[in-house]
Design an enzyme around this catalytic site. Sequence first.
Site, mmCIF file in Angstrom:
data_model
loop_
_atom_site.group_PDB
_atom_site.id
_atom_site.type_symbol
_atom_site.label_atom_id
_atom_site.label_comp_id
_atom_site.label_asym_id
_atom_site.label_seq_id
_atom_site.Cartn_x
_atom_site.Cartn_y
_atom_site.Cartn_z
ATOM 1 N N ASP A 185 39.462 37.978 43.461
ATOM 2 C CA ASP A 185 40.052 37.550 42.181
ATOM 3 C C ASP A 185 39.129 36.598 41.423
ATOM 4 O O ASP A 185 38.698 35.583 41.956
ATOM 5 C CB ASP A 185 41.410 36.885 42.430
ATOM 6 C CG ASP A 185 42.436 37.906 42.864
ATOM 7 O OD1 ASP A 185 42.936 38.638 41.997
ATOM 8 O OD2 ASP A 185 42.701 37.996 44.078
ATOM 9 N N ASP B 234 34.106 37.316 46.940
ATOM 10 C CA ASP B 234 35.510 37.025 46.665
ATOM 11 C C ASP B 234 36.055 38.153 45.767
ATOM 12 O O ASP B 234 35.270 38.884 45.160
ATOM 13 C CB ASP B 234 35.596 35.670 45.947
ATOM 14 C CG ASP B 234 37.021 35.169 45.867
ATOM 15 O OD1 ASP B 234 37.897 35.716 46.555
ATOM 16 O OD2 ASP B 234 37.271 34.228 45.097
HETATM 17 O O1 LIG Z 1 41.167 32.453 47.111
HETATM 18 P P1 LIG Z 1 41.281 33.726 46.354
HETATM 19 O O2 LIG Z 1 40.772 34.903 47.107
HETATM 20 O O3 LIG Z 1 40.687 33.637 44.991
HETATM 21 O O4 LIG Z 1 42.851 34.021 46.251
HETATM 22 C C1 LIG Z 1 43.662 33.148 45.513
HETATM 23 C C2 LIG Z 1 44.781 33.923 44.871
HETATM 24 O O5 LIG Z 1 44.168 35.028 44.191
HETATM 25 C C3 LIG Z 1 45.104 35.829 43.460
HETATM 26 O O6 LIG Z 1 45.652 35.045 42.407
HETATM 27 C C4 LIG Z 1 44.727 34.735 41.375
HETATM 28 O O7 LIG Z 1 44.460 35.937 40.639
HETATM 29 C C5 LIG Z 1 45.625 36.481 39.952
HETATM 30 C C6 LIG Z 1 45.209 37.791 39.286
HETATM 31 O O8 LIG Z 1 44.156 37.597 38.391
HETATM 32 C C7 LIG Z 1 46.163 35.437 38.957
HETATM 33 O O9 LIG Z 1 47.317 35.949 38.294
HETATM 34 C C8 LIG Z 1 46.518 34.161 39.705
HETATM 35 O O10 LIG Z 1 46.928 33.168 38.799
HETATM 36 C C9 LIG Z 1 45.283 33.653 40.481
HETATM 37 O O11 LIG Z 1 45.609 32.518 41.279
HETATM 38 C C10 LIG Z 1 46.173 36.367 44.375
HETATM 39 O O12 LIG Z 1 47.141 37.071 43.618
HETATM 40 C C11 LIG Z 1 46.835 35.261 45.172
HETATM 41 O O13 LIG Z 1 47.712 35.813 46.141
HETATM 42 C C12 LIG Z 1 45.783 34.439 45.886
HETATM 43 O O14 LIG Z 1 46.438 33.348 46.503
#
Ligand SMILES: O=P(O)(O)OC[C@H]1O[C@H](O[C@H]2O[C@H](CO)[C@@H](O)[C@H](O)[C@H]2O)[C@H](O)[C@@H](O)[C@@H]1O
Length: 305
Positions: A119, A117
């Site tokens: 993030d 993964d």
């Molecule tokens: O399912 P994932 O691959 O983990 O994606 C989910 C979201 O990930 C990102 O958002 C997350 O990380 C950001 C940066 O650290 C943070 O600001 C946010 O609160 C987290 O949810 C990505 O930006 C999203 O588009 C994805 O939906």
Amino acid sequence: MTNHNALISDAKASIGVAVRVPNQSLFSPGGGRYISIPRKKLVQKLEADPSQTRINTWIEAMRASSPTRTRPGNISSLPESKEDEHSSWMAQHPSALSMFEEIAEASKGKQIIMFLDYDGTLSPIVEDPERAYMSDEMRNAVKGVAKYFPTAIVTGRCRDKVRRFVKLPGLYYAGSHGMDIKGPSKKTKHNKNNKGVLFQAANEFLPMIDQVSKCLVEKMRDVEGASVENNKFCVSVHYRCVDQKDWGLVAEHVTSILSEYPKLRLTQGRKVLEIRPTIKWDKGMMWQEKYKKEALSLFERKFIN
Ligand SMILES: O=P(O)(O)OC[C@H]1O[C@H](O[C@H]2O[C@H](CO)[C@@H](O)[C@H](O)[C@H]2O)[C@H](O)[C@@H](O)[C@@H]1O
């Protein structure tokens, strides 16, 4: 998802072992992981409920997805019920690092494919999603892994964006929750025929997603701190920087727009609401038995035949 996943594919017996590794923070000192809260049932209930309570229940879900942050291995700050939940989760998803010998034994004669993964796993969670950079140390670690195993980055983000963050050729990138997968375009040890496989499961949804994304940008203008991220085959509405008193407004805007698009559904991540096509496909399915072969065929047929 904040876990590294190793998938060991046994072609002959057609079985796979998926091992989830709690994130051992290789990134910032403040890194760690969030304890996951099961919310599948809650989300199912929400999707079936069309009324105002729907908004309230989404607000509850948004609150529930903001648990206490803990450092790896330290659960003493959690209430007892959460400790039990954590222990039972850990029993089902043991750390690959503490079971290294068993995994090495189980993987004998099998092909290991790494699914990572982005993030919260390769990068720290930060307030601004456009600045979720990966450290050079982490990049080198991924590069090292990719020397030995076919390696895929699987994320909810747009594939091109995560490719720009990771900056490593020779990997597979699965963006938009696995709805947009591309193999290495350049010849690598694991991809000798240089096909640059491309798989896009939800092409027909592109215009709809684009339209919804624009509507959301407009609506969210009146919510301080909210932001909309167009992830090509899905859209994220971030509320990490929104005051909790305004979370209701976020839920209201999102559900009201979504009510006009029955072919889209709403899911939730960490401080993010995600709008996705209703097609039966997500990044988790890639390693479920019934979809695995189809997905793995993208990761070089020869590895599983
Ligand atoms: O399912 P994932 O691959 O983990 O994606 C989910 C979201 O990930 C990102 O958002 C997350 O990380 C950001 C940066 O650290 C943070 O600001 C946010 O609160 C987290 O949810 C990505 O930006 C999203 O588009 C994805 O939906």
